[in-house]
Scaffold this active site. Structure first.
Site, PDB file in Angstrom:
ATOM      1  NE  ARG A   1       3.466  -3.234   3.337  1.00  0.00           N
ATOM      2  CZ  ARG A   1       2.272  -2.765   3.220  1.00  0.00           C
ATOM      3  NH1 ARG A   1       1.373  -3.813   2.257  1.00  0.00           N
ATOM      4  NH2 ARG A   1       2.506  -2.061   2.806  1.00  0.00           N
TER       5      ARG A   1
ATOM      6  CG  ASP B   1      -2.126 -10.778  -7.663  1.00  0.00           C
ATOM      7  OD1 ASP B   1      -2.108  -9.444  -6.565  1.00  0.00           O
ATOM      8  OD2 ASP B   1      -2.059 -10.164  -8.850  1.00  0.00           O
TER       9      ASP B   1
ATOM     10  CB  ALA C   1      -8.295 -14.549  -3.840  1.00  0.00           C
TER      11      ALA C   1
ATOM     12  CG  ASP D   1      -4.102  -5.801   1.434  1.00  0.00           C
ATOM     13  OD1 ASP D   1      -5.189  -5.172   1.811  1.00  0.00           O
ATOM     14  OD2 ASP D   1      -2.723  -5.826   1.098  1.00  0.00           O
TER      15      ASP D   1
ATOM     16  CB  CYS E   1      -9.083  -1.159   1.221  1.00  0.00           C
ATOM     17  SG  CYS E   1      -8.947  -1.805  -1.000  1.00  0.00           S
TER      18      CYS E   1
END
Length: 401
Positions: A216, A254, A283, A303, A343
């Site tokens: 970030r 979100d 999303a 993300d 991730c």
């Protein structure tokens, strides 16, 4: 001669000590000589001395006979028991790194295997700690862990957030409770001059994603005066950081109603309500709606949660990342910046970039990698344990081909 621990032995088959001696900490059930040391003779989480086939000691660890990863090595040699003293030592070593990296006490203090404490995670929120145990061995050691944390850090409180799905593989229940001290919720975390409210009990993981903090920080050069879209925003960390760094407008998206409420509260808390809008939406659906409305953003941040949680999910997850990135580029201005992350440990960095390139070519655009992203340094990567290297991403410029 120094004293050695008196733990029951777990003996490995011939040649199965190679990976451990090279630095890894995991023992798989098919590597154990079950004729000499049957796994059924151990209780879940029981401490053990791990020996090679010639009875030479490798170190001290713990066992779970019901798990594919049936043992984890915690200390090399047989001189150190799994007790408060060992945890004090490991916490001091972990703390010395974080204090070198950060001016304020907001970071991941313990990152499992990389800090020599497999199965344990501790995040620090000022004078409050939020910890997770993901193995039966560490679950058994909660008391000495707590005692060591009190000695080293003198926290006001320690919360246990033990609801990770991986605990099911260890036969452990899901729960969250206050293990020590007193602390009201939500907690506060400070990053980039901003303050965010964090709920370690109702939120995701331990409540905050410290692993993206350094990534970030990269926004500073790219968002001033720009229109920014932050997809899968959670508490608004990317979007609010962009707004504070000079973005003209930020839209945070979100799917969670509670996340959207938290974004709005964090926006008000930091005086950014005139710049930031929070939207509750899926999303993929929202990106399609923005595309149909011909909306364009100078910076798009993607993300998402892990799409590949198991190796067998790779093909499906790979397509999900590709589709998400292509949708992101479809709402990106002609000369725009795309930030994309994964991730998922099982999603190789090369495949993530390949998906971006596939989407760019399909849209007749050219992507240029400006910065390769990885987890922040409070999540150090263990060179012998590839599983500790899980977060990957790219900051790209996307222009007409």
């Amino acid at each position: 001669m120094s004293e050695t621990v008196d733990y029951p032995a777990l003996v490995l088959k011939r040649g199965e000590d190679t990976r451990l001696r090279a630095g890894h900490l995991w023992v798989f059930s098919n590597e154990v000589d079950v004729q000499r040391t049957p796994l059924t003779g151990f209780e879940p989480g029981q401490a053990c001395a791990i020996l090679d086939s010639r009875d030479k000691p490798i170190g001290v660890g713990y066992v779970n006979p019901h798990s594919l990863i049936c043992a984890r090595l915690v200390s090399r040699g047989l001189e150190h028991a799994l007790d408060r003293s060992l945890f004090v030592h490991r916490l001091n070593i972990a703390l010395s790194l974080r204090e070198r990296l950060y001016e304020a006490p907001y970071y991941r203090l313990v990152f499992g295997e990389a800090d020599g404490l497999p199965g344990l995670t501790i995040d620090r929120f000022g004078d409050v700690l939020v910890a997770q145990t993901t193995t039966a061995g560490m679950e058994r050691l909660k008391e000495p862990i707590t005692e060591a944390a009190i000695k080293v850090l003198k926290p006001a409180a320690l919360w246990w957030k033990n609801d990770a799905s991986i605990r099911e593989l260890e036969g452990l229940p899901a729960y969250a409770d206050l293990g020590y001290g007193e602390a009201s919720l939500p907690l506060r975390v400070r990053e980039g001059g901003l303050e965010f409210a964090v709920d370690p009990i109702g939120g995701q993981k331990t409540g905050w994603f410290y692993d993206q903090q350094a990534n970030r920080d990269q926004l500073a050069r790219f968002v001033k005066g720009k229109r920014v879209l932050d997809v899968c925003s959670y508490l608004g960390a990317w979007g609010l950081r962009a707004a504070a760094l000079g973005a003209s407008e930020v839209v945070c998206v979100d799917a969670s109603a509670s996340a959207v409420e938290a974004i709005e509260a964090n926006t008000e808390r930091n005086g950014l309500a005139d710049k930031v809008k929070a939207v509750r939406a899926d999303a993929f659906d929202h990106l399609r709606a923005l595309r149909e409305a011909r909306e364009r953003f100078d910076v798009v941040i993607l993300d998402p949660p892990a799409f590949v949680k198991r190796r067998k999910d790779l093909a499906e997850g790979r397509q999900a990342y590709r589709r998400l990135n292509e949708l992101g580029m479809q709402v990106l201005a002609k000369d725009g910046i795309l930030v994309t992350c994964s991730c998922s440990y099982h999603m190789p960095r090369s495949l993530l970039l390949e998906g971006v390139q596939h989407g760019a070519r399909h849209l007749e655009r050219q992507a240029q990698v400006l910065v390769q992203l990885q987890q922040a340094p409070d999540h150090p990567i263990h060179p012998a344990i590839p599983e500790t290297d899980y977060l990957k991403g790219f900051l790209l410029r996307v222009v007409p081909a």
